[in-house]
Enzyme design. Sequence first.
Site, PDB file in Angstrom:
ATOM      1  CG  HIS A  53     -27.298   7.051  -4.932  1.00  0.00           C
ATOM      2  ND1 HIS A  53     -27.560   6.566  -3.681  1.00  0.00           N
ATOM      3  CD2 HIS A  53     -28.314   7.980  -5.281  1.00  0.00           C
ATOM      4  CE1 HIS A  53     -28.433   6.977  -3.211  1.00  0.00           C
ATOM      5  NE2 HIS A  53     -29.068   8.044  -4.279  1.00  0.00           N
ATOM      6  CB  SER A  66     -31.595   5.507   0.358  1.00  0.00           C
ATOM      7  OG  SER A  66     -30.495   5.931  -0.405  1.00  0.00           O
ATOM      8  NE  ARG A  83     -35.043   5.630  -8.467  1.00  0.00           N
ATOM      9  CZ  ARG A  83     -35.271   5.879  -6.941  1.00  0.00           C
ATOM     10  NH1 ARG A  83     -34.776   5.016  -5.808  1.00  0.00           N
ATOM     11  NH2 ARG A  83     -36.213   6.884  -6.604  1.00  0.00           N
ATOM     12  CE  LYS A 129     -36.319  14.894   2.109  1.00  0.00           C
ATOM     13  NZ  LYS A 129     -35.628  14.388   0.809  1.00  0.00           N
TER      14      LYS A 129
HETATM   15  O1  PNS Z   1     -32.233  12.128  -2.621  1.00  0.00           O
HETATM   16  P1  PNS Z   1     -33.653  13.089  -2.590  1.00  0.00           P
HETATM   17  O2  PNS Z   1     -33.999  13.108  -1.327  1.00  0.00           O
HETATM   18  O3  PNS Z   1     -34.779  12.878  -3.518  1.00  0.00           O
HETATM   19  O4  PNS Z   1     -32.961  14.549  -3.252  1.00  0.00           O
HETATM   20  C1  PNS Z   1     -33.786  15.801  -3.122  1.00  0.00           C
HETATM   21  C2  PNS Z   1     -32.866  17.116  -3.165  1.00  0.00           C
HETATM   22  C3  PNS Z   1     -31.735  17.268  -2.174  1.00  0.00           C
HETATM   23  C4  PNS Z   1     -32.137  17.199  -4.395  1.00  0.00           C
HETATM   24  C5  PNS Z   1     -34.027  18.072  -2.871  1.00  0.00           C
HETATM   25  O5  PNS Z   1     -34.864  18.012  -1.795  1.00  0.00           O
HETATM   26  C6  PNS Z   1     -33.255  19.538  -2.869  1.00  0.00           C
HETATM   27  O6  PNS Z   1     -32.728  20.020  -4.020  1.00  0.00           O
HETATM   28  N1  PNS Z   1     -33.184  20.140  -1.595  1.00  0.00           N
HETATM   29  C7  PNS Z   1     -32.478  21.620  -1.599  1.00  0.00           C
HETATM   30  C8  PNS Z   1     -34.010  22.572  -1.130  1.00  0.00           C
HETATM   31  C9  PNS Z   1     -34.130  23.091  -2.490  1.00  0.00           C
HETATM   32  O7  PNS Z   1     -33.483  23.595  -3.206  1.00  0.00           O
HETATM   33  N2  PNS Z   1     -35.698  22.804  -2.585  1.00  0.00           N
HETATM   34  C10 PNS Z   1     -36.169  23.447  -3.883  1.00  0.00           C
HETATM   35  C11 PNS Z   1     -35.883  22.425  -5.014  1.00  0.00           C
HETATM   36  S1  PNS Z   1     -37.207  22.310  -6.121  1.00  0.00           S
END
Ligand code: PNS
Length: 164
Positions: free
Chosen positions: A19, A130, A92, A43
Amino acid sequence: MSRRIAVYPGSFDPIHNGHLDIIERCRPLYDEMIIAVLANETKKPLFSDAERVEIIAELMAGQPECRVESFSGLLVDYMESRGARVVVRGLRAVSDFEYEFQMALMNRRLDPNIETVFMAPADGYSYVSSRLVKEVFQLGGDVSALVPKLVERRLREKYGKAAR
Ligand code: PNS
């Protein structure tokens, strides 16, 4: 001219060197970078959103163009509230692609003004996640090359003395 603001969203539970590598690569490209920590207790994160924000804020100290906030709800709504149009995500490996592509297209559907920029991390971090950092640490493995010292210390505090 309007400021170019990039939002780098994620769970960051915890933030790792992959990150940080993406943040370093993005910093020169934008006027401002917001690291947006998803506050989502469903989560079941190891670190609370306040802890994740605190850790990242400490790591970003001395970099005024980077700030960290937590957000909940739709990412596109959060972005609008911050006047940002660019979502940054690290890619990645091919295995990341499907999930990332779905999210990018869904976000564009929700708000056509939003663009997603994918960044490749240094190849040495292409396998770091993570989830694996937590698993390896908890089982006594060495994660010192994968996370900053601060995160290693916070992992030790969470998991207790049994882990490294
Ligand atoms: O590190 P992660 O868990 O892969 O990140 C995922 C994240 C936070 C980018 C995604 O879950 C998100 O944007 N969540 C917010 C809710 C939302 O907008 N959902 C629709 C997105 S398609």
